[in-house]
Design an enzyme around this catalytic site. Structure first.
Site, PDB file in Angstrom:
ATOM      1  N   SER A   1      28.943  27.713   5.075  1.00  0.00           N
ATOM      2  CA  SER A   1      27.906  28.693   4.740  1.00  0.00           C
ATOM      3  C   SER A   1      26.731  28.527   5.704  1.00  0.00           C
ATOM      4  O   SER A   1      26.711  27.628   6.547  1.00  0.00           O
ATOM      5  CB  SER A   1      27.453  28.505   3.294  1.00  0.00           C
ATOM      6  N   TYR A   2      25.741  29.389   5.548  1.00  0.00           N
ATOM      7  CA  TYR A   2      24.608  29.408   6.476  1.00  0.00           C
ATOM      8  C   TYR A   2      23.915  28.041   6.473  1.00  0.00           C
ATOM      9  O   TYR A   2      23.528  27.540   5.412  1.00  0.00           O
ATOM     10  CB  TYR A   2      23.627  30.503   6.080  1.00  0.00           C
TER      11      TYR A   2
END
Length: 971
Positions: free
Chosen positions: A372-373
């Protein structure tokens, strides 16, 4: 309704388009791949009408969904950049003016296509939804996108059709919820980011120019080094490194004494005691016995006689008594979900990967869909996060990931992750986005980072490790000794986090002895030692200190650490520890000697607290910026006054300018007169890359080095102007043997010539400008800037004082300021955009004036009729010559605004340039508005290059510049 949706990153735009396209009844259209960003279109996306939204709260039941056409695209972070205009270049203004100089908003070359695309798309749209990150920085980018879209379609603002989506993940449920709770841009967040950005730009640029220009004039090597930068976050980061180094350098070892006790256990766990001893007091050999070491409760003493007395008392007693034996359950908590700062610390500690490299590789993993980010402050999962589906996906991966995932999903081993303290409401914690075999990731650094993210996530979903801790306390004479032991009962999350996380078992399980039991120690020793200095600061410690003190954000901490290394202020060793360089030490020592602890985080912490106050609406942007910039301006001015202390600090680590003969070639001995010792100075030039000096012309100046004058007697050098001008010592008019000296410092004046132009400098004043004669310590100072009353070469007005902003440059989209200047022809007002592409704006002032100043009498110095809130217009103060041709109704000293005082301009025959009286310069030319002739130094009256473009004099309309017009009183 056609709605333009703008996301902060392409990946978010793709996720939004997928959610819109999967809505019931929606009809996706062809996507646009070409261009600066991908564009997605989808028709018939149904959600509550935008007319009923904008308050950010859930809508009441019964609201009917309406169809919308959704156009979705993205930016790539910040669109706009802020900087000072060309009028405020390095050589065009003193650094102190940057505290008040206007700031331009522009778009970098790579952002201009994106800006045009947004303007074009906004023309089609009847509404705009901003899907930027839901933090302060995302709010500021929302404002930038909003500004661009309003240029393309002003109706979006007048009809109040700009909305802000609040979301934390791109999961379908979260996106649909955001479409039903649309709000507005948080203006307080925007103001908070703008306040921090403006503060950092002004303070950073001013101090960077100040110290760079100063050190280049005084020390060898700084001309080649380039920028010696200062940053409000960068400098405290360096301060942490220097502070630890200073503690090590000043550390004085101190001797101490301590006591150590040990007892031995039998194979059955009982204590070896009297019955197991031989007659001479020695222990029998026991292959299965185990020694338990106990620590002295006092730890250590720094007094030898006192320690010896205590030791003798213990030996005399000979027997220790068990005073307590306690046991209690002990848990080792599983970690909280992973945020950026913690990822940086763990990667440095476990993987020996620097923070900057980590963030680059993590960004690549994110773009490839593995994690994820990676830039988030969130340490808690939303309730709707589907952990079981993600963990189940790892069951198909062979090896420890698959085995542990299966173990988690059986026997009730799964637990919902703990919630950390931080939540930025923008991104979820860092988690694996898909389950893959780590061997399928080609890059070894990416492989390690992915493995760490997966192990951390699985550990978060596990149970805590369980154990039992025991503590045994013995007392002999009056002294107490303690031993601790730990027995691990359940490892749980520690199994997946190996080999990085361990739970120290101490000395294992301790003997079960009764309180009051008497034990004869196996050994009781008195030892000496000395204290050790701390280690160099590690990256883990540095990141933790920066995070604790608000130095940078989760996304910029790594950048600041890299900057101090790239600038040559600190170096990182193989163990991820930092030590400062000579330059880093010198800068911190220099400012500390002035009394300004700029390396401490206090100022930055204060700024961050103020930004938080803006964000919650307690203060305005001006409430914060005005006082803190005033404080930093005061620091800057005093640093200029005490710059010799910075010189002294740097001199302890670097050689003075011109002192290293191997770096210079002698051009001429006995060149000019030294004003300090009255001896002769030599003219030198820096050796270029091929080991020789260079006398190449200006357009080939990249090979040659700088020239300087060096006095051997004084051990002092004075840097000459750049571009390899022809230098010659000036003599008095009519006597070639009599040196022309500066009345301020008595150095012989130097004449500088280049391409037919010439000017004069004093070697000393050029590098150390006299403040009481119009100089600024941070800028070069030719004689034409000096205000000395007796020197014929001193024609300055005390610096380029801004009177008003240049209307010609403003019309061309540039920034220029009209300054009061003086030359041999008299006083004038002209634009600061000088040089090759000179702005044509010039106002010649009356020759009847003996002196002209920019008025400084408080509010009376500003013309209220001509000034605006953004742009001030200063009045001018005229002091007339005795017996001059001045109308009798004017006092000897007269103050007025020449822009609006028509009577004065008419009486004094002052002509104000008008936009319709000059030929605009073609687009793309620096300087904005002017003709294409040779400029104001062309005294021939002829037409310069490109006159076919049409130069017009605003005096007579002829094809020439106004300064050479035959009707001009200055000709």
């Amino acid at each position: 309704m056609i709605v333009l949706n703008v996301a902060e990153k392409p990946s978010v735009a793709r996720a939004l388009a997928q959610v819109f396209g999967s809505s019931p009844g929606s009809r996706p259209r062809n996507n646009h791949q070409a261009g600066p960003a991908q564009i997605f279109e989808c028709e018939n996306v149904c959600f509550p009408s935008l007319y009923q939204q904008g308050h950010g709260r859930p809508l009441p039941n019964g609201i009917v969904d309406e169809p919308h056409t959704m156009i979705t695209t993205s930016v790539r972070g910040h669109l706009a950049t802020q900087d000072f205009g060309p009028a405020y270049g390095w050589s065009r203004c003193p650094p102190v003016t940057l505290f008040e100089a206007p700031i331009n908003t522009d778009y970098a070359e790579d952002m201009q296509p994106l800006e045009r695309m947004l303007r074009d798309l906004s023309r089609r749209a009847s509404a705009l939804i901003l899907w930027l990150d839901c933090d302060r920085e995302g709010e500021a980018i929302s404002d930038e996108v909003r500004t661009v879209c309003l240029r393309g379609n002003p109706r979006l603002g007048t009809q109040n059709r700009i909305y802000r989506a609040k979301f934390s993940t791109v999961l379908p449920g979260e996106i649909r919820r955001a479409l039903c709770t649309l709000g507005r841009v948080n203006e307080n967040f925007v103001q908070a980011v703008q306040a921090r950005s403006e503060h950092d730009l002004r303070v950073g640029a001013a101090f960077t120019r100040f110290q760079t220009l100063r050190l280049q004039k005084k020390f060898d090597g700084f001309q080649e080094r380039g920028v010696v930068s200062y940053g409000p976050c960068q400098f405290p980061t360096l301060g942490f490194v220097v502070e630890r180094w200073a503690r090590i350098e000043t550390f004085v070892p101190e001797k101490f004494w301590t006591l150590e006790m040990s007892i031995k256990l039998n194979a059955d766990g009982s204590v070896v005691n009297d019955s197991d001893q031989s007659q001479n007091g020695n222990l029998y050999s026991n292959q299965q016995s185990r020694t338990i070491h106990l620590n002295w409760k006092r730890v250590r003493l720094y007094d030898c006689p006192t320690t010896t007395a205590i030791y003798d008392a213990c030996l005399e007693s000979g027997v220790a008594v068990v005073t307590s034996l306690t046991g209690r359950p002990k848990n080792k908590w599983r970690p909280v979900p992973l945020a950026t700062v913690e990822l940086q610390k763990r990667a440095s500690k476990y993987l020996r990967i620097g923070s900057e490299e980590l963030m680059n590789k993590a960004e690549e993993l994110y773009n490839q869909g593995y994690i994820s980010y990676p830039r988030t402050e969130t340490e808690r999962f939303r309730p709707e996060f589907d952990h079981h589906t993600l963990i189940q996906s790892f069951q198909a991966v062979a090896g420890e990931f698959g085995d542990y995932a299966t173990r988690l999903l059986t026997n009730n081993n799964f637990q919902n992750p703990r919630a950390g303290q931080n939540d930025d409401n923008a991104h979820p914690p860092i988690t694996p986005a898909k389950a893959v075999d780590i061997e399928s990731i080609a890059d070894p650094i990416q492989r390690k980072i992915y493995s760490l993210v997966v192990k951390h996530y699985l550990a978060c979903c596990s149970r805590d490790a369980l154990g039992r801790e025991t503590e045994l306390c013995l007392k002999i004479a009056s002294e107490e000794f303690v031993a601790k032991g730990l027995m691990i009962l359940e490892r749980n999350w520690l199994d997946i986090y190996q080999p990085w996380e361990r739970w120290s078992t101490g000395q294992g399980e301790l003997p079960r002895v009764a309180v009051g039991s008497r034990i004869i120690p196996t050994s009781l020793l008195m030892k000496d030692g000395q204290t050790n200095p701390p280690q160099l600061i590690s990256e883990v410690e540095l990141i933790a200190l920066m995070d604790r003190n608000g130095i940078g954000t989760d996304a910029t901490i790594a950048q600041h650490i890299t900057t101090i290394c790239d600038r040559g202020y600190a170096e990182r060793d193989a163990n991820q520890r930092f030590h400062p360089t000579k330059l880093g030490i010198a800068l911190v020592e220099g400012y500390n000697s002035m009394g300004y602890r700029l390396n401490l985080p206090d100022l930055r912490r204060e700024m961050e607290a103020n930004c938080t106050a803006i964000a919650v609406g307690h203060k305005s942007k001006n409430d914060v910026l005005i006082p803190i910039l005033a404080k930093m301006l005061d620091v800057f001015k005093k640093a200029n006054e005490e710059v010799h202390k910075l010189d002294a600090a740097v001199e302890r680590h670097f050689s003075k300018l011109g002192s290293n003969n191997s770096q210079y070639v002698l051009l001429q001995a006995n060149f000019s007169l030294c004003g300090t010792c009255n001896g002769k100075m030599t003219l030198k030039q820096q050796v270029d890359g091929e080991g020789r000096g260079s006398n190449r012309p200006r357009n080939e100046s990249s090979v040659g080095g700088s020239k300087l004058l060096h006095c051997i007697t004084c051990s002092r050098a004075h840097l000459m102007p750049r571009y390899h001008q022809q230098l010659s010592p000036a003599t008095k008019q009519g006597d070639r043997n009599e040196p022309l000296t500066c009345p301020i410092c008595q150095y012989q004046v130097i004449k500088c010539e280049n391409n037919g132009n010439s000017y004069h400098i004093c070697p000393y004043c050029f590098s150390d400008p006299p403040v009481n004669h119009g100089g600024d310590i941070s800028t070069n100072f030719p004689c034409s800037k000096c205000t000395h009353p007796t020197c014929s070469l001193a024609t300055g007005t005390g610096g380029n004082v801004e009177v008003f902003s240049c209307p010609f440059c403003s019309a061309a989209g540039n920034s220029g300021i009209i300054c009061l200047k003086r030359s041999s022809n008299g006083y004038r007002l002209s634009c600061s955009n000088g040089g090759r592409d000179r702005c044509q704006f010039v106002i010649w002032l009356p020759k009847a004036a003996k002196e002209i100043f920019a008025a400084t009498e408080g509010n009376a110095s500003v013309c209220t009729a001509c000034s605006t809130r953004e742009k001030l217009v200063r009045k001018l103060k005229f002091v007339w010559k005795m017996g001059g041709s001045v109308p009798p109704h004017y006092d000897r000293e007269f103050t007025t605004c020449i822009l609006c005082d028509d009577h004065f301009t008419r009486d004094m025959d002052i002509r104000i340039p008008r936009m319709n009286q000059v030929q605009p310069r073609k687009a793309g030319s620096a300087g904005g508005i002017r003709g294409s002739g040779r400029g104001s130094n062309d005294n021939t009256g002829g037409i310069g290059r490109g006159v076919g473009g049409g130069i017009r004099c605003f005096n007579c309309g002829g094809p020439h510049f106004a300064n050479v017009c035959s009707t001009n009183q200055r000709t």
